[in-house]
Design a protein around this motif. Structure first.
Motif, PDB file in Angstrom:
ATOM      1  N   ASP A  62     -73.114  86.043  25.659  1.00 20.64           N
ATOM      2  CA  ASP A  62     -73.209  84.782  26.319  1.00 20.64           C
ATOM      3  C   ASP A  62     -71.967  84.057  25.813  1.00 20.64           C
ATOM      4  O   ASP A  62     -71.338  83.314  26.838  1.00 20.64           O
ATOM      5  N   LYS A  65     -69.254  85.611  28.105  1.00 16.73           N
ATOM      6  CA  LYS A  65     -69.235  85.156  29.528  1.00 16.73           C
ATOM      7  C   LYS A  65     -68.476  83.850  29.438  1.00 16.73           C
ATOM      8  O   LYS A  65     -67.960  83.681  30.623  1.00 16.73           O
ATOM      9  N   ASP A  66     -68.700  82.728  28.736  1.00 16.58           N
ATOM     10  CA  ASP A  66     -68.320  81.574  28.734  1.00 16.58           C
ATOM     11  C   ASP A  66     -66.812  81.767  28.697  1.00 16.58           C
ATOM     12  O   ASP A  66     -66.070  81.105  29.114  1.00 16.58           O
ATOM     13  N   THR A  68     -65.059  84.444  29.282  1.00 17.83           N
ATOM     14  CA  THR A  68     -64.287  85.006  30.372  1.00 17.83           C
ATOM     15  C   THR A  68     -64.072  84.006  31.859  1.00 17.83           C
ATOM     16  O   THR A  68     -63.318  83.991  32.225  1.00 17.83           O
ATOM     17  N   TYR A 107     -66.283  89.596  34.366  1.00 19.22           N
ATOM     18  CA  TYR A 107     -67.702  89.511  33.411  1.00 19.22           C
ATOM     19  C   TYR A 107     -68.339  90.430  33.644  1.00 19.22           C
ATOM     20  O   TYR A 107     -69.261  91.169  32.985  1.00 19.22           O
ATOM     21  N   ASN A 108     -68.503  91.097  34.904  1.00 21.53           N
ATOM     22  CA  ASN A 108     -69.215  92.242  35.155  1.00 21.53           C
ATOM     23  C   ASN A 108     -68.950  93.441  34.416  1.00 21.53           C
ATOM     24  O   ASN A 108     -69.633  94.336  33.774  1.00 21.53           O
ATOM     25  N   ARG A 111     -70.059  92.876  30.601  1.00 22.46           N
ATOM     26  CA  ARG A 111     -71.331  92.832  30.587  1.00 22.46           C
ATOM     27  C   ARG A 111     -71.767  94.471  30.509  1.00 22.46           C
ATOM     28  O   ARG A 111     -72.465  94.756  29.639  1.00 22.46           O
TER      29      ARG A 111
END
Length: 142
Positions: A62, A65-66, A68, A107-108, A111
């Motif tokens: 998480d 994600k932020d 990125t 992000y992909n 992840r």
């Protein structure tokens, strides 16, 4: 913000992303080392370690994600920056050299790498647990 501050912010966010990956690698290494040093099988301990690791991995991802999203927002601001003719404004030549090298991972891809590593880590934890069980069942009674 001027152009130099935007570039500095981009690299600060890149450093933050690297620190999240470093923390992740250290935690994975610690969890696997802890598990490899255990001699007796203990499914509850393995399950607890897996759950705690999964919670850590979820929060780490998480944060990534932020970070990125911040990197892409900063990159967009860098590309849209109107250099004008102000003092300290970058030349077109400098921008043409620098900006193509600013290519953060999507992000992909972050992840996907994270989740695959998470699955492999949890699989390794259970493989070590099963190995301890097999070794215990094949040892002669004392």
């Amino acid at each position: 913000m001027n152009y130099n501050e935007l570039v500095q912010l981009y690299f600060e966010r890149s450093t933050a992303m690297q620190q999240y990956w470093n923390l992740y690698v250290i935690i994975v290494g610690g969890v696997l080392a802890f598990s490899s040093l255990r001699k007796q099988p203990a499914a509850i301990t393995t399950a607890l370690v897996c759950i705690l690791f999964a919670l850590f991995a979820y929060n780490n991802l998480d944060a990534m994600k932020d970070t990125t999203a911040q990197r892409f927002a900063t990159l967009e601001a860098i590309k849209q920056f109107d250099s004008g003719s102000g003092v300290g404004s970058p030349s077109r030549q400098m921008r043409d050299l620098l900006e193509p090298t600013l290519a953060p991972a999507t992000y992909n891809s972050v992840r996907t790498t994270h989740v695959i590593s998470d699955i492999l880590t949890i699989t390794a934890l259970w493989a070590m647990e099963l190995r301890r069980r097999r070794m215990r069942s094949t040892m002669p009674a004392q």
